[in-house]
Design a protein around this motif. Structure first.
Motif, PDB file in Angstrom:
ATOM      1  N   LEU A 111       0.563  -1.525   0.088  1.00  0.00           N
ATOM      2  CA  LEU A 111      -0.192  -0.065   0.308  1.00  0.00           C
ATOM      3  C   LEU A 111       0.776   1.356  -0.294  1.00  0.00           C
ATOM      4  N   PRO A 112       1.771   1.731   0.680  1.00  0.00           N
ATOM      5  CA  PRO A 112       2.731   2.433   1.016  1.00  0.00           C
ATOM      6  C   PRO A 112       3.540   2.863  -1.046  1.00  0.00           C
ATOM      7  N   LEU A 113       3.765   1.818  -1.517  1.00  0.00           N
ATOM      8  CA  LEU A 113       4.468   1.486  -2.390  1.00  0.00           C
ATOM      9  C   LEU A 113       3.337   1.929  -3.663  1.00  0.00           C
ATOM     10  N   LEU A 114       2.358   1.596  -3.324  1.00  0.00           N
ATOM     11  CA  LEU A 114       1.451   1.928  -4.429  1.00  0.00           C
ATOM     12  C   LEU A 114       0.942   3.359  -4.008  1.00  0.00           C
ATOM     13  N   ALA A 115       1.317   3.562  -3.072  1.00  0.00           N
ATOM     14  CA  ALA A 115       0.218   4.910  -3.248  1.00  0.00           C
ATOM     15  C   ALA A 115       2.019   5.516  -3.956  1.00  0.00           C
ATOM     16  N   ALA A 116       2.932   5.607  -3.550  1.00  0.00           N
ATOM     17  CA  ALA A 116       4.051   6.449  -3.982  1.00  0.00           C
ATOM     18  C   ALA A 116       4.268   6.543  -5.815  1.00  0.00           C
ATOM     19  N   GLY A 139       2.943  -3.856 -15.270  1.00  0.00           N
ATOM     20  CA  GLY A 139       3.277  -4.310 -13.875  1.00  0.00           C
ATOM     21  C   GLY A 139       2.696  -5.093 -12.954  1.00  0.00           C
ATOM     22  N   LEU A 140       1.720  -3.482 -11.819  1.00  0.00           N
ATOM     23  CA  LEU A 140       0.921  -3.549 -11.202  1.00  0.00           C
ATOM     24  C   LEU A 140      -0.424  -4.975 -11.274  1.00  0.00           C
ATOM     25  N   ALA A 141      -1.011  -5.472 -12.715  1.00  0.00           N
ATOM     26  CA  ALA A 141      -1.666  -5.901 -13.282  1.00  0.00           C
ATOM     27  C   ALA A 141      -1.344  -7.025 -12.675  1.00  0.00           C
ATOM     28  N   ASN A 150       5.901 -10.432  -5.203  1.00  0.00           N
ATOM     29  CA  ASN A 150       6.513  -9.732  -4.455  1.00  0.00           C
ATOM     30  C   ASN A 150       6.120  -7.586  -6.007  1.00  0.00           C
ATOM     31  N   LEU A 151       5.863  -6.762  -5.416  1.00  0.00           N
ATOM     32  CA  LEU A 151       5.638  -6.203  -6.176  1.00  0.00           C
ATOM     33  C   LEU A 151       6.476  -5.573  -6.704  1.00  0.00           C
ATOM     34  N   TRP A 152       7.694  -5.477  -5.550  1.00  0.00           N
ATOM     35  CA  TRP A 152       9.097  -4.674  -6.163  1.00  0.00           C
ATOM     36  C   TRP A 152       9.816  -6.181  -7.713  1.00  0.00           C
ATOM     37  N   ASP A 153       9.589  -7.265  -7.664  1.00  0.00           N
ATOM     38  CA  ASP A 153      10.031  -8.074  -8.623  1.00  0.00           C
ATOM     39  C   ASP A 153       8.965  -8.078  -9.695  1.00  0.00           C
ATOM     40  N   ALA A 154       7.563  -7.588 -10.015  1.00  0.00           N
ATOM     41  CA  ALA A 154       7.408  -7.109 -10.752  1.00  0.00           C
ATOM     42  C   ALA A 154       7.494  -5.890 -11.831  1.00  0.00           C
TER      43      ALA A 154
END
Length: 182
Positions: A111-116, A139-141, A150-154
């Motif tokens: 959530l903080p990463l998505l907010a950024a 990448g988000l999808a 992990n979102l960073w991996d995408a």
């Protein structure tokens, strides 16, 4: 074979095809890229890349796919590469334990990463940078669809950082050469 391993093998094959497409082959460039992709999958180059680097980020895969076209669209320009290298310079040392904060852990509860990333998406939309907006959305999808844990991996991987570092170093060398000629 699970979905991430299949994605990694196919993605590395396409990335190798994108690398082959950098060769100055003129009208044969798209055919050489297709042949490079095939050779990477059949000759074991893609599995070797997958074993060495792991699954590539969707960002790197889409950059390779955009470069495979007849008229390649190359959104990894010097400023974009500088942003990638800057993020990696902050991210990788902290993720490796230099400091008390681990940014990689943010990718599991993002959530903080998505907010950024929301302001970044708005800036990309406002500037009309559709290629990077598409890459960010994909990448988000991929993360939301469960391909990456992990979102960073995408969004980021070591091979992408090496590519961006090469673009930055090339840009700095060109600027140095131009400055010396003046």
């Amino acid at each position: 074979m699970n979905l991430l391993a299949a994605y990694g093998l196919l993605a590395h094959g396409l990335i190798f095809g994108g690398l082959v497409s950098l060769l100055p082959l003129g009208v044969l460039r798209p055919h050489a890229a297709l042949a490079g992709t095939t050779v990477a999958l059949l000759a074991g180059i893609a599995p070797a890349l997958h074993a060495l680097f792991g699954p590539p980020s969707l960002t790197l895969l889409l950059l390779a796919l955009l470069h495979l076209q007849q008229r390649p669209l190359v959104p990894l320009t010097y400023p974009a590469a500088l942003v990638v290298v800057g993020i990696a310079a902050l991210f990788y040392p902290a993720a490796l334990g230099w400091g008390s904060f681990d940014p990689y852990a943010l990718g599991y509860q993002p959530l903080p990463l998505l907010a950024a990333l929301a302001p970044l998406g708005l800036v990309l939309c406002w500037r009309g940078n559709n290629a990077w907006l598409l890459i960010l959305a994909a990448g988000l999808a991929a993360y939301a669809g469960g391909l990456f844990a992990n979102l960073w991996d995408a969004l980021l991987d070591p091979l992408l950082v090496l590519l961006a570092l090469g673009v930055v170093l090339r840009g700095l060398a060109i600027r140095l050469i131009v400055a010396r000629r003046r």
